[in-house]
Scaffold this motif. Structure first.
Motif, mmCIF file in Angstrom:
data_model
loop_
_atom_site.group_PDB
_atom_site.id
_atom_site.type_symbol
_atom_site.label_atom_id
_atom_site.label_comp_id
_atom_site.label_asym_id
_atom_site.label_seq_id
_atom_site.Cartn_x
_atom_site.Cartn_y
_atom_site.Cartn_z
ATOM 1 N N UNK A 119 -26.875 15.155 29.867
ATOM 2 C CA UNK A 119 -27.540 13.943 29.395
ATOM 3 C C UNK A 119 -27.728 12.952 30.547
ATOM 4 N N UNK A 120 -28.959 12.513 30.751
ATOM 5 C CA UNK A 120 -29.269 11.582 31.836
ATOM 6 C C UNK A 120 -28.526 10.260 31.667
ATOM 7 N N UNK B 80 -17.491 23.003 23.757
ATOM 8 C CA UNK B 80 -17.704 21.564 23.605
ATOM 9 C C UNK B 80 -16.445 20.825 24.042
ATOM 10 N N UNK B 81 -16.623 19.572 24.462
ATOM 11 C CA UNK B 81 -15.481 18.701 24.724
ATOM 12 C C UNK B 81 -15.150 17.944 23.443
ATOM 13 N N UNK B 82 -13.867 17.877 23.100
ATOM 14 C CA UNK B 82 -13.442 17.157 21.899
ATOM 15 C C UNK B 82 -12.345 16.170 22.277
ATOM 16 N N UNK C 171 -18.204 15.890 21.192
ATOM 17 C CA UNK C 171 -19.275 15.214 21.914
ATOM 18 C C UNK C 171 -20.450 16.172 22.043
ATOM 19 N N UNK C 172 -21.506 15.911 21.291
ATOM 20 C CA UNK C 172 -22.648 16.839 21.230
ATOM 21 C C UNK C 172 -23.309 17.036 22.581
ATOM 22 N N UNK D 130 -26.339 19.315 14.757
ATOM 23 C CA UNK D 130 -24.995 19.063 14.236
ATOM 24 C C UNK D 130 -24.623 20.063 13.156
ATOM 25 N N UNK D 131 -25.583 20.390 12.282
ATOM 26 C CA UNK D 131 -25.308 21.346 11.212
ATOM 27 C C UNK D 131 -24.952 22.714 11.791
#
Length: 521
Positions: free
Chosen positions: A333-334, A359-361, A372-373, A395-396
């Motif tokens: 993400x920029x 993913x990071x949680x 964190x999406x 997310x789904x």
């Protein structure tokens, strides 16, 4: 069985000799001779007649296989004897003795010694059990050696190795799972359980996954601790990672782009890395900034098409992934700052947990719905199928049907992504017009240049005040927004409004020049 054991020992010695010779050849290569482990090995194993040893080992192996064949033939003979005894018992029954085939069988076997059926049954059962154990151990040792050979980078891409690794992964996936516990599956309860990491276990996930898992859950979540990942070490190939970032349209300074590139270079990942900077094809300013930094390999530019109003979009980011080269694709993400350990920990988590995505949680409340999406990272094929950036459907997917394919890396505040400061267009917002035109400028313009110019000035001043207020509102929303998709869209809107404000300022400047000229004597 003693004969079989002896043959198996001979086979083991020959296999060890072949493995030792392979080790020697690898260490004698010029590019490896200087390694400490190779120097130690060659010193401990001085050169010998490799060809003679190999020939003797092959002779031993041939002899062992001949002995095994003989023992197997003996086993088959015992089985045949048991079958004959069963046939005899059936044919000696009064209701069958008169049958033509039974009469012929009993006549042909009338001279055989009687065999104790129960003793024969026990003997055959024992022989079968011993043979099954030997066969299982033999197959496991052969598979382990085959796997080590195929995981070597020089052989990894051979067709036979690809088939073998795919079949091994499929067998592992079909093995009965352990009884699931409540909640998440903690794969690393303490930093004292490092593992040897193999990319092949991840690369073949698609071939290994059972069809019944499509669209359904299979097992609990995999939550991995950073400490155990740091202690684990790669064996064999280390995959390359391509990070995909969308450069916002308009108002993005060269300094911002350089900062994103600098933070990417700071990653501690030991494998190949690539940053793909996606920009809209109509944004000439962004294109020029990307071209100045891109080298075509490590830093790469990708011009996305489509309506400018819809950029950035899922399609533009996925296009950047399509243009990338790595075995792994990562969302970059920029608007986020990432820890230098991000790539290293998440890619290791893939191999550690044998999952195609990570993913990071947060440390507190790690689970299927708390992550964190923008930290999503995954094997290329999995990302191609399931990465839907900036869309609500993402997310789904991550919380539902694909949750069992994701490794969650438990992260403290120092590892979680941090949002960058608000866009530059939101800094120093002013709602006043240039000083030369403040005060009773409108009246003086009417006297000097007429009512028409004065009315134009009034309209511009009103529009500029409205524009400044709108910009202030949007910048406030951008600072508070949690959704990445909405935050990016607010940024684009702020940049557009800032461009309108600049245009209005240029009009005021020209009017000021006209006023100054009209006021001269």
């Amino acid at each position: 069985m003693a004969t079989i054991a002896s043959a198996h020992n001979l086979w083991e010695r020959s296999l060890a000799s072949e493995a030792e010779e392979l080790h020697r050849k690898l260490c004698e290569a010029p590019e490896r001779r200087g390694r400490p482990e190779c120097a130690a090995y060659l010193a401990a194993h001085p050169a010998h007649d490799a060809a003679g040893d190999l020939a003797r080992a092959r002779a031993d192996l041939d002899g062992a296989m001949a002995t095994i064949a003989s023992a197997h033939k003996l086993w088959e003979g015992s089985l045949a004897a048991e079958a004959d005894e069963l046939h005899r018992k059936l044919c000696e029954a009064p209701e069958r003795r008169g049958r033509q085939e039974c009469a012929a069988f009993l006549a042909a076997h009338s001279g055989n010694d009687a065999v104790d059926p129960e003793a024969m049954r026990l003997r055959m059962a024992s022989l079968k059990a011993e043979h099954a154990v030997w066969d299982r151990d033999f197959s496991k040792e052969a598979d382990d050696l085959h796997r080590k050979l195929c995981e070597d980078p020089e052989r990894h891409d051979r067709p036979d190795c690809l088939r073998f690794l795919s079949a091994s992964a499929a067998r592992a996936a079909e093995a009965p799972p352990a009884a699931p516990g409540a909640g998440a599956e903690a794969l690393s309860p303490s930093p004292a359980a490092p593992r040897e990491l193999h990319w092949s276990s991840v690369a073949h996930w698609a071939a290994a996954r059972p069809q019944k898992l499509r669209g359904g859950s299979a097992g609990g979540l995999a939550v991995v601790e950073p400490g155990v990942l740091r202690a684990s070490r790669w064996s064999g190939m280390i995959p390359g990672v391509s990070c995909i970032a969308a450069v916002p349209r308009h108002g993005t300074s060269a300094t911002q782009v350089e900062e994103v590139v600098r933070e990417f270079h700071a990653q501690s990942y030991e494998g190949r890395r690539q940053l793909v900077l996606v920009y809209h094809y109509e944004d000439e300013e962004a294109a020029a900034q990307v071209r100045q930094l891109a080298d075509g390999h490590h830093i790469k530019g990708s011009a996305a098409r489509g309506p400018a109003a819809e950029y950035p979009s899922a399609a533009s980011l996925r296009f950047g992934a399509w243009a990338s080269d790595g075995e792994i694709v990562a969302h970059w993400d920029f608007e986020e700052r990432y820890s230098p350990e991000r790539l290293s920990l998440q890619v290791r988590a893939l191999a550690y947990a044998n999952r195609p995505a990570a993913l990071l949680v947060p440390e507190e409340g790690a689970g299927a719905s708390n992550f964190t999406e923008t930290s999503l990272l995954g094997e290329r094929l999995w990302m191609n199928e399931h990465w839907q950036p900036l869309l609500k459907e993402q997310l789904a997917v991550l919380k539902g049907v694909e949750a069992h394919h994701i490794a969650h890396v438990r992260a403290g505040a120092d590892l979680l992504p941090q949002r960058r400061a608000a866009p530059e267009v939101c800094d120093g917002i002013a709602d006043k017009v240039p000083e030369p035109l403040m005060g009773a400028v409108e009246g003086k313009l009417a006297e000097a240049l007429g009512e028409e110019l004065a009315a134009r000035f009034h309209l511009l001043a009103t529009k500029r005040a409205e524009t400044a207020e709108k910009l202030r509102t949007i910048c406030g929303e951008a600072r508070a927004e949690q959704s990445e998709e909405q935050r990016l869209r607010l940024r684009v809107a702020a940049q557009r409004i800032a461009a309108i404000r600049e245009e209005l300022d240029s009009h005021f400047t020209r009017l000021g020049e006209l006023y100054s000229a009209a006021g001269e004597p």
